[in-house]
Each structure stands twice: as structure tokens, then as C-alpha cells.
Design an enzyme around this catalytic site. Structure first.
Site, PDB file in Angstrom:
ATOM      1  N   GLY A  56      53.796 -75.436 -35.377  1.00 12.94           N
ATOM      2  CA  GLY A  56      52.483 -75.046 -34.866  1.00 12.94           C
ATOM      3  C   GLY A  56      51.502 -74.537 -35.906  1.00 12.94           C
ATOM      4  CG  ASP A 111      52.072 -71.270 -33.409  1.00 14.74           C
ATOM      5  OD1 ASP A 111      52.817 -70.276 -33.359  1.00 14.74           O
ATOM      6  OD2 ASP A 111      52.338 -72.320 -32.789  1.00 14.74           O
ATOM      7  CG  ASP A 114      53.467 -65.702 -25.665  1.00 14.24           C
ATOM      8  OD1 ASP A 114      52.657 -64.964 -25.093  1.00 14.24           O
ATOM      9  OD2 ASP A 114      54.125 -66.571 -25.069  1.00 14.24           O
ATOM     10  CE  LYS A 142      49.080 -66.973 -24.837  1.00 10.03           C
ATOM     11  NZ  LYS A 142      50.014 -67.851 -24.102  1.00 10.03           N
ATOM     12  CG  PHE A 163      49.996 -72.606 -22.350  1.00  9.75           C
ATOM     13  CD1 PHE A 163      51.135 -71.942 -22.786  1.00  9.75           C
ATOM     14  CD2 PHE A 163      49.749 -73.895 -22.813  1.00  9.75           C
ATOM     15  CE1 PHE A 163      52.026 -72.557 -23.654  1.00  9.75           C
ATOM     16  CE2 PHE A 163      50.641 -74.512 -23.686  1.00  9.75           C
ATOM     17  CZ  PHE A 163      51.779 -73.838 -24.093  1.00  9.75           C
ATOM     18  CB  VAL A 164      45.442 -71.542 -26.138  1.00 11.32           C
ATOM     19  CG1 VAL A 164      44.542 -70.593 -25.360  1.00 11.32           C
ATOM     20  CG2 VAL A 164      46.427 -70.769 -27.003  1.00 11.32           C
ATOM     21  CG  ASP A 170      53.583 -77.737 -28.788  1.00  8.12           C
ATOM     22  OD1 ASP A 170      53.630 -76.581 -29.268  1.00  8.12           O
ATOM     23  OD2 ASP A 170      54.518 -78.231 -28.133  1.00  8.12           O
ATOM     24  NE  ARG A 176      53.171 -79.861 -32.502  1.00  5.13           N
ATOM     25  CZ  ARG A 176      53.759 -78.692 -32.222  1.00  5.13           C
ATOM     26  NH1 ARG A 176      53.105 -77.568 -32.428  1.00  5.13           N
ATOM     27  NH2 ARG A 176      54.988 -78.658 -31.761  1.00  5.13           N
TER      28      ARG A 176
HETATM   29  P1  IMP Z   1      56.989 -65.946 -28.653  1.00  5.83           P
HETATM   30  O1  IMP Z   1      58.352 -66.186 -29.255  1.00  5.83           O
HETATM   31  O2  IMP Z   1      57.050 -65.692 -27.179  1.00  5.83           O
HETATM   32  O3  IMP Z   1      56.164 -64.933 -29.387  1.00  5.83           O
HETATM   33  O4  IMP Z   1      56.227 -67.311 -28.698  1.00  5.83           O
HETATM   34  C1  IMP Z   1      55.877 -67.901 -29.860  1.00  5.83           C
HETATM   35  C2  IMP Z   1      55.882 -69.389 -29.736  1.00  5.83           C
HETATM   36  O5  IMP Z   1      55.695 -69.839 -28.370  1.00  5.83           O
HETATM   37  C3  IMP Z   1      54.728 -69.932 -30.518  1.00  5.83           C
HETATM   38  O6  IMP Z   1      55.097 -70.165 -31.869  1.00  5.83           O
HETATM   39  C4  IMP Z   1      54.376 -71.176 -29.756  1.00  5.83           C
HETATM   40  O7  IMP Z   1      55.175 -72.262 -30.205  1.00  5.83           O
HETATM   41  C5  IMP Z   1      54.746 -70.873 -28.321  1.00  5.83           C
HETATM   42  N1  IMP Z   1      53.576 -70.403 -27.545  1.00  5.83           N
HETATM   43  C6  IMP Z   1      53.371 -69.193 -27.000  1.00  5.83           C
HETATM   44  N2  IMP Z   1      52.193 -69.140 -26.348  1.00  5.83           N
HETATM   45  C7  IMP Z   1      51.629 -70.352 -26.504  1.00  5.83           C
HETATM   46  C8  IMP Z   1      50.378 -70.932 -26.063  1.00  5.83           C
HETATM   47  O8  IMP Z   1      49.527 -70.331 -25.378  1.00  5.83           O
HETATM   48  N3  IMP Z   1      50.176 -72.219 -26.427  1.00  5.83           N
HETATM   49  C9  IMP Z   1      51.058 -72.952 -27.156  1.00  5.83           C
HETATM   50  N4  IMP Z   1      52.216 -72.451 -27.599  1.00  5.83           N
HETATM   51  C10 IMP Z   1      52.509 -71.167 -27.265  1.00  5.83           C
HETATM   52 MG    MG Z   2      55.255 -74.587 -29.572  1.00  5.18          MG
END
Ligand code: IMP
Ligand code: MG
Length: 193
Positions: A56, A111, A114, A142, A163-164, A170, A176
Site C-alpha cells: 500500500g 499507508d 487503522d 484512522k 474505508f478509503v 486498495d 491502488r
Molecule cells: P491495521 O493493522 O488495522 O492498522 O490496518 C492496517 C492495514 O489495513 C493497512 O496497511 C491497509 O492495508 C488496511 N486498511 C485499513 N484501513 C483501510 C482503508 O480504509 N482502506 C484501505 N486499506 C485499509
Molecule cells: Mg491493504
């Protein structure tokens, strides 16, 4: 009037799947210029290794790198979730670092922050290699969804819980290549099983 080109048609088709543009190309470019200034100031004179999380980060990373003039080396860590969805559960490392980061200054680029589950795993892996310091740079934050206690040192934009896609991000490996960050139409997102 000239007929619309193929690229325009593809762009229009993608646009139909995007509810709205959240961050335009112009805003992305401006913010990345400022992020690069901050990073240059903090890492000047250091032995910098930029470590980017695949896939990403590629678009953001390419733009950020072109704004950095200080000497640096670049490497990647591959992280992937088993499912093609938004969830970060069941992470697997698909590529390990090639460069030695022991005693070096690492800028970890991702990227989006979350829940923080991905970065928590990646940071644990990196820390085990004993770098001098690790600073985290994410394009998007986020905050509303955070589960892990992780903060980024450099944040491009804090965004609401939507969700973006685009600019590297992606949904099921698509979108992407959009040049902006957009909100995907919620009806296109499959419910979590
Ligand atoms: P985390 O492990 O929950 O912090 O999520 C991180 C990963 O989830 C990112 O590197 C993205 O690949 C994916 N992700 C989380 N939110 C989004 C979103 O809004 N759009 C696209 N990918 C996301
Ligand atoms: Mg992803």
C-alpha cells in the site's frame, strides 16, 4: 469535441465507484512536501534506512522519496493478510528486510494506521533487529479504530472512520492506481464474514 480517451473512460468508471474524493492530488502533494521537510530536519546527519511496508505504500513512498534530499537507503517489508479484505488479522510476512538496520536510524513508512495490528507486528519484528531508533510515518491515521497503543511520528492526514482507496490503498487489491484518496461506495464493500 475530441472523443474521450481510454484513460478518461477508466477514470470515469473508477469515479462511479467512489462516493467522494476525500483528499485531492493537490492536497496530497502539498502535505507530502511538508512531511519531507520534517523528516529531513529530524534525520539530518543520521544513517537513515527507509523501510516501507508493501504494497500500500508504493505511491506515497515514491512521492515522499523524491522530496527527500538527504542520503538514505531503502528497503521493504512485505506483509499480507490471508483474506483479500480490509482486516489485518492472520498477518503473514511475505518479504523480510535485506539491509542490516542494526544501530541505524529507521523511518518506517506505512499507508494507513487503522487498528494498529499491522504496525504492532512490524515494529516488533524491526525492534528485534536493534536499530538505533525507529520513527513511524503514515500517510493516513484512522484514530477511531485504534486497538493497539501505537502512535505515528509523522502523519499525513487524520481521517474519519471511512474505508478509503486510491494513492496506493486498495480494496481487494483494486483502486491502488487512483491518483487521489477516495471513499469507496459502502455498497461495494462486502460484509465481513
Ligand atoms: P491495521 O493493522 O488495522 O492498522 O490496518 C492496517 C492495514 O489495513 C493497512 O496497511 C491497509 O492495508 C488496511 N486498511 C485499513 N484501513 C483501510 C482503508 O480504509 N482502506 C484501505 N486499506 C485499509
Ligand atoms: Mg491493504
Amino acid at each position: 469535441m475530441p472523443a474521450p480517451s481510454k484513460t478518461n473512460k477508466a477514470e470515469a468508471k473508477a469515479r462511479a465507484e467512489i462516493e467522494k474524493v476525500l483528499i485531492s492530488q493537490r492536497r496530497l502533494a502539498r502535505r507530502i512536501r511538508l512531511l519531507a521537510h520534517e523528516i529531513e530536519r529530524d534525520f539530518s546527519g543520521r544513517d537513515l534506512v527507509v523501510v516501507a511496508v508493501l504494497n500500500g505504500t508504493v505511491v506515497f513512498l515514491a512521492d515522499l522519496l523524491r522530496r527527500l534530499t538527504l542520503p538514505l537507503r531503502l528497503d521493504f517489508m512485505g506483509v499480507s493478510s490471508y483474506r483479500l479484505s480490509a482486516s489485518a488479522s492472520d498477518l503473514v510476512f511475505t518479504k523480510e528486510l535485506g539491509l542490516d538496520v542494526t544501530g541505524r536510524d529507521v523511518l518506517l513508512v506505512d499507508d494507513i494506521l487503522d487498528t494498529g495490528a499491522t504496525l504492532a507486528r512490524v515494529l516488533a519484528r524491526l525492534r528485534a533487529l536493534r536499530p538505533r531508533q525507529i520513527k513511524v510515518c503514515v500517510l493516513l491515521d484512522k484514530k477511531a479504530r485504534r486497538v493497539e497503543d501505537i502512535k505515528a511520528d509523522y502523519v499525513g492526514f487524520s481521517i474519519p472512520n471511512q474505508f478509503v482507496v486510491g494513492y496506493g490503498l486498495d480494496y481487494a487489491e483494486r483502486y491502488r492506481n487512483l491518483p487521489y484518496i477516495g471513499v469507496l461506495r459502502p455498497e461495494l464493500i462486502a460484509p465481513e464474514p
